[in-house]
Design a protein around this motif. Structure first.
Motif, PDB file in Angstrom:
ATOM      1  N   ASN A   1       0.864  -1.189   0.000  1.00  0.00           N
ATOM      2  CA  ASN A   1       0.000   0.000   0.000  1.00  0.00           C
ATOM      3  C   ASN A   1       0.896   1.232   0.000  1.00  0.00           C
ATOM      4  OD1 ASN A   1      -2.543  -1.458   0.334  1.00  0.00           O
ATOM      5  ND2 ASN A   1      -1.661  -2.001   2.317  1.00  0.00           N
ATOM      6  N   LEU A   2       0.916   1.874  -1.149  1.00  0.00           N
ATOM      7  CA  LEU A   2       1.855   2.994  -1.319  1.00  0.00           C
ATOM      8  C   LEU A   2       1.125   4.209  -1.899  1.00  0.00           C
ATOM      9  CD1 LEU A   2       4.965   3.883  -1.448  1.00  0.00           C
ATOM     10  CD2 LEU A   2       4.864   3.184  -3.845  1.00  0.00           C
ATOM     11  N   ILE A   3       1.348   5.351  -1.260  1.00  0.00           N
ATOM     12  CA  ILE A   3       0.820   6.604  -1.825  1.00  0.00           C
ATOM     13  C   ILE A   3       1.985   7.400  -2.395  1.00  0.00           C
ATOM     14  CG2 ILE A   3      -0.358   8.784  -1.370  1.00  0.00           C
ATOM     15  CD1 ILE A   3      -1.733   7.532   1.015  1.00  0.00           C
ATOM     16  N   VAL A   4       1.870   7.763  -3.653  1.00  0.00           N
ATOM     17  CA  VAL A   4       2.837   8.676  -4.254  1.00  0.00           C
ATOM     18  C   VAL A   4       2.248  10.067  -4.025  1.00  0.00           C
ATOM     19  CG1 VAL A   4       4.019   9.353  -6.366  1.00  0.00           C
ATOM     20  CG2 VAL A   4       3.455   6.936  -5.972  1.00  0.00           C
ATOM     21  N   ALA A   5       2.887  10.837  -3.135  1.00  0.00           N
ATOM     22  CA  ALA A   5       2.304  12.109  -2.689  1.00  0.00           C
ATOM     23  C   ALA A   5       3.042  13.279  -3.345  1.00  0.00           C
ATOM     24  CB  ALA A   5       2.378  12.207  -1.173  1.00  0.00           C
ATOM     25  N   VAL A   6       2.309  14.025  -4.143  1.00  0.00           N
ATOM     26  CA  VAL A   6       2.913  15.113  -4.920  1.00  0.00           C
ATOM     27  C   VAL A   6       2.765  16.429  -4.150  1.00  0.00           C
ATOM     28  CG1 VAL A   6       2.918  16.258  -7.168  1.00  0.00           C
ATOM     29  CG2 VAL A   6       2.160  13.870  -6.990  1.00  0.00           C
ATOM     30  N   LEU A   7       3.871  17.113  -4.007  1.00  0.00           N
ATOM     31  CA  LEU A   7       3.860  18.391  -3.289  1.00  0.00           C
ATOM     32  C   LEU A   7       3.005  19.404  -4.056  1.00  0.00           C
ATOM     33  CD1 LEU A   7       5.163  19.949  -0.886  1.00  0.00           C
ATOM     34  CD2 LEU A   7       6.926  20.659  -2.488  1.00  0.00           C
ATOM     35  N   GLY A   8       2.093  20.067  -3.346  1.00  0.00           N
ATOM     36  CA  GLY A   8       1.125  20.978  -3.987  1.00  0.00           C
ATOM     37  C   GLY A   8       1.755  22.219  -4.598  1.00  0.00           C
ATOM     38  N   ASN A   9       0.915  22.966  -5.271  1.00  0.00           N
ATOM     39  CA  ASN A   9       1.348  24.145  -6.023  1.00  0.00           C
ATOM     40  C   ASN A   9       1.932  25.250  -5.165  1.00  0.00           C
ATOM     41  OD1 ASN A   9       0.960  23.537  -8.656  1.00  0.00           O
ATOM     42  ND2 ASN A   9      -1.207  24.087  -8.636  1.00  0.00           N
ATOM     43  N   SER A  10       1.325  25.452  -3.988  1.00  0.00           N
ATOM     44  CA  SER A  10       1.690  26.627  -3.212  1.00  0.00           C
ATOM     45  C   SER A  10       3.076  26.497  -2.579  1.00  0.00           C
ATOM     46  CB  SER A  10       0.652  26.841  -2.118  1.00  0.00           C
ATOM     47  OG  SER A  10       0.598  25.683  -1.320  1.00  0.00           O
ATOM     48  N   ALA A  11       3.556  25.251  -2.458  1.00  0.00           N
ATOM     49  CA  ALA A  11       4.741  25.024  -1.647  1.00  0.00           C
ATOM     50  C   ALA A  11       6.068  25.421  -2.317  1.00  0.00           C
ATOM     51  CB  ALA A  11       4.787  23.571  -1.228  1.00  0.00           C
ATOM     52  N   LYS A  12       6.211  25.150  -3.580  1.00  0.00           N
ATOM     53  CA  LYS A  12       7.525  25.296  -4.222  1.00  0.00           C
ATOM     54  C   LYS A  12       7.257  25.698  -5.668  1.00  0.00           C
ATOM     55  CE  LYS A  12      11.559  22.180  -4.075  1.00  0.00           C
ATOM     56  NZ  LYS A  12      11.888  20.755  -3.837  1.00  0.00           N
ATOM     57  N   LYS A  13       8.085  26.539  -6.231  1.00  0.00           N
ATOM     58  CA  LYS A  13       7.844  26.941  -7.617  1.00  0.00           C
ATOM     59  C   LYS A  13       8.160  25.761  -8.536  1.00  0.00           C
ATOM     60  CE  LYS A  13       8.771  30.516 -10.975  1.00  0.00           C
ATOM     61  NZ  LYS A  13       7.743  29.811 -11.744  1.00  0.00           N
TER      62      LYS A  13
ATOM     63  N   GLY B   1      -2.576  -1.176  -5.489  1.00  0.00           N
ATOM     64  CA  GLY B   1      -1.891  -0.767  -4.262  1.00  0.00           C
ATOM     65  C   GLY B   1      -1.122   0.533  -4.372  1.00  0.00           C
ATOM     66  N   ILE B   2      -1.125   1.150  -5.568  1.00  0.00           N
ATOM     67  CA  ILE B   2      -0.423   2.441  -5.693  1.00  0.00           C
ATOM     68  C   ILE B   2      -1.446   3.543  -5.983  1.00  0.00           C
ATOM     69  CG2 ILE B   2       1.325   3.780  -6.941  1.00  0.00           C
ATOM     70  CD1 ILE B   2       2.697   1.199  -7.694  1.00  0.00           C
ATOM     71  N   GLU B   3      -1.422   4.573  -5.119  1.00  0.00           N
ATOM     72  CA  GLU B   3      -2.346   5.691  -5.290  1.00  0.00           C
ATOM     73  C   GLU B   3      -1.527   6.962  -5.498  1.00  0.00           C
ATOM     74  OE1 GLU B   3      -5.209   8.349  -2.433  1.00  0.00           O
ATOM     75  OE2 GLU B   3      -4.660   6.372  -1.705  1.00  0.00           O
ATOM     76  N   VAL B   4      -1.988   7.819  -6.402  1.00  0.00           N
ATOM     77  CA  VAL B   4      -1.323   9.116  -6.569  1.00  0.00           C
ATOM     78  C   VAL B   4      -2.199  10.160  -5.890  1.00  0.00           C
ATOM     79  CG1 VAL B   4      -0.541  10.852  -8.226  1.00  0.00           C
ATOM     80  CG2 VAL B   4      -0.276   8.419  -8.767  1.00  0.00           C
ATOM     81  N   ASP B   5      -1.588  10.924  -4.984  1.00  0.00           N
ATOM     82  CA  ASP B   5      -2.350  11.936  -4.238  1.00  0.00           C
ATOM     83  C   ASP B   5      -1.482  13.200  -4.179  1.00  0.00           C
ATOM     84  OD1 ASP B   5      -4.393  12.980  -2.674  1.00  0.00           O
ATOM     85  OD2 ASP B   5      -3.722  12.034  -0.820  1.00  0.00           O
ATOM     86  N   SER B   6      -2.010  14.266  -3.573  1.00  0.00           N
ATOM     87  CA  SER B   6      -1.189  15.463  -3.426  1.00  0.00           C
ATOM     88  C   SER B   6      -1.327  15.986  -2.000  1.00  0.00           C
ATOM     89  CB  SER B   6      -1.630  16.524  -4.422  1.00  0.00           C
ATOM     90  OG  SER B   6      -2.962  16.873  -4.166  1.00  0.00           O
ATOM     91  N   PHE B   7      -0.377  16.817  -1.623  1.00  0.00           N
ATOM     92  CA  PHE B   7      -0.441  17.390  -0.278  1.00  0.00           C
ATOM     93  C   PHE B   7       0.181  18.779  -0.275  1.00  0.00           C
ATOM     94  CE2 PHE B   7       3.905  17.339   1.538  1.00  0.00           C
ATOM     95  CZ  PHE B   7       4.576  16.651   0.539  1.00  0.00           C
ATOM     96  N   ASP B   8      -0.241  19.567   0.716  1.00  0.00           N
ATOM     97  CA  ASP B   8       0.351  20.874   0.978  1.00  0.00           C
ATOM     98  C   ASP B   8       0.685  20.919   2.449  1.00  0.00           C
ATOM     99  OD1 ASP B   8       0.719  22.857  -1.087  1.00  0.00           O
ATOM    100  OD2 ASP B   8      -1.403  22.521  -1.544  1.00  0.00           O
ATOM    101  N   GLY B   9       1.542  21.816   2.824  1.00  0.00           N
ATOM    102  CA  GLY B   9       1.881  21.913   4.247  1.00  0.00           C
ATOM    103  C   GLY B   9       2.888  20.847   4.629  1.00  0.00           C
ATOM    104  N   LEU B  10       2.914  20.533   5.905  1.00  0.00           N
ATOM    105  CA  LEU B  10       3.928  19.592   6.397  1.00  0.00           C
ATOM    106  C   LEU B  10       3.616  18.160   5.980  1.00  0.00           C
ATOM    107  CD1 LEU B  10       4.814  20.578  10.081  1.00  0.00           C
ATOM    108  CD2 LEU B  10       6.228  20.813   8.028  1.00  0.00           C
ATOM    109  N   LEU B  11       4.639  17.485   5.521  1.00  0.00           N
ATOM    110  CA  LEU B  11       4.483  16.090   5.119  1.00  0.00           C
ATOM    111  C   LEU B  11       4.046  15.212   6.300  1.00  0.00           C
ATOM    112  CD1 LEU B  11       4.862  13.843   3.047  1.00  0.00           C
ATOM    113  CD2 LEU B  11       7.295  13.836   3.612  1.00  0.00           C
ATOM    114  N   VAL B  12       4.617  15.486   7.478  1.00  0.00           N
ATOM    115  CA  VAL B  12       4.265  14.640   8.635  1.00  0.00           C
ATOM    116  C   VAL B  12       2.782  14.771   8.984  1.00  0.00           C
ATOM    117  CG1 VAL B  12       6.579  14.530   9.662  1.00  0.00           C
ATOM    118  CG2 VAL B  12       5.015  16.352  10.343  1.00  0.00           C
ATOM    119  N   THR B  13       2.224  15.952   8.788  1.00  0.00           N
ATOM    120  CA  THR B  13       0.792  16.156   9.079  1.00  0.00           C
ATOM    121  C   THR B  13      -0.050  15.354   8.094  1.00  0.00           C
ATOM    122  OG1 THR B  13       1.338  18.390   9.765  1.00  0.00           O
ATOM    123  CG2 THR B  13      -0.996  17.925   9.407  1.00  0.00           C
TER     124      THR B  13
END
Ligand code: PNS
Length: 162
Positions: free
Chosen positions: A32-44, A65-77
């Motif tokens: 079970n793996l999430i490929v988490a893409v850093l959101g737009n606001s975080a980095k140019k 078992g592989i999902e592509v998702d995105s996140f903003d803010g702290l990765l640990v959160t």
């Protein structure tokens, strides 16, 4: 049954064969793996969040078992919200080490439940980086050995409109 949820985070601007290799190997270790893409606001980034996630989804297809998702803010959160505690990163060369070591220690001090697991890059991808791929393409170089065909097309499309 291994229920551990792992996250492979990154900018993926754009996804390379090096990333794909790490994703495939990580998903063998962690079904079970999430490929988490850093959101737009975080980095140019060169590609928008939607473009980066679309390319990843196109390249990975519907792998079980592989999902592509995105996140903003702290990765640990993000990981805490997903109840994931394995953070996968690829290590290419010594030059990656200092930054990765620092990130792993910061993430560990922010959330002690998180374990960063490093996978060594395959030798043939150990010098491949999204940044240099874009630079090569800007100057008319051939990037087809480093990124999937669909990414080559998207990079060329992007260059035409810039
Ligand atoms: O592909 P990259 O750009 O090397 O990935 C870096 C990434 C996305 C893993 C890192 O920048 C990150 O986790 N950003 C989210 C913000 C965060 O949690 N920062 C603290 C890390 S110590």
């Amino acid at each position: 049954m291994n229920n551990t949820l792992a996250v492979y985070p990154g900018s993926f601007d754009p996804v390379t064969f090096g990333h794909i290799d790490i994703i495939e190997r990580a998903s063998r270790l962690y079904p079970n793996l999430i490929v988490a893409v850093l959101g737009n606001s975080a980095k140019k980034s060169c590609f928008s969040l939607e473009e980066r996630t679309d390319m990843l989804r196109a390249v990975l297809g519907n792998k079980k078992g592989i999902e592509v998702d995105s996140f903003d803010g702290l990765l640990v959160t993000y990981m805490r919200n997903k109840r994931a505690n394995i953070l996968v990163r690829g290590l290419r060369a010594i030059s990656d080490f200092e930054y990765e070591f620092q990130m792993a220690l910061f993430n560990k001090s922010l959330d002690d439940n998180i374990e960063t697991v490093f996978l060594m890059s395959r030798a043939e991808y150990s010098y491949v980086s999204s940044r240099l791929i874009k630079e090569i393409a800007v100057h008319g170089g051939d990037i087809s050995s480093f990124v999937p065909h669909i990414v080559v097309e998207k990079v060329h499309e992007k260059l035409q409109f810039n």
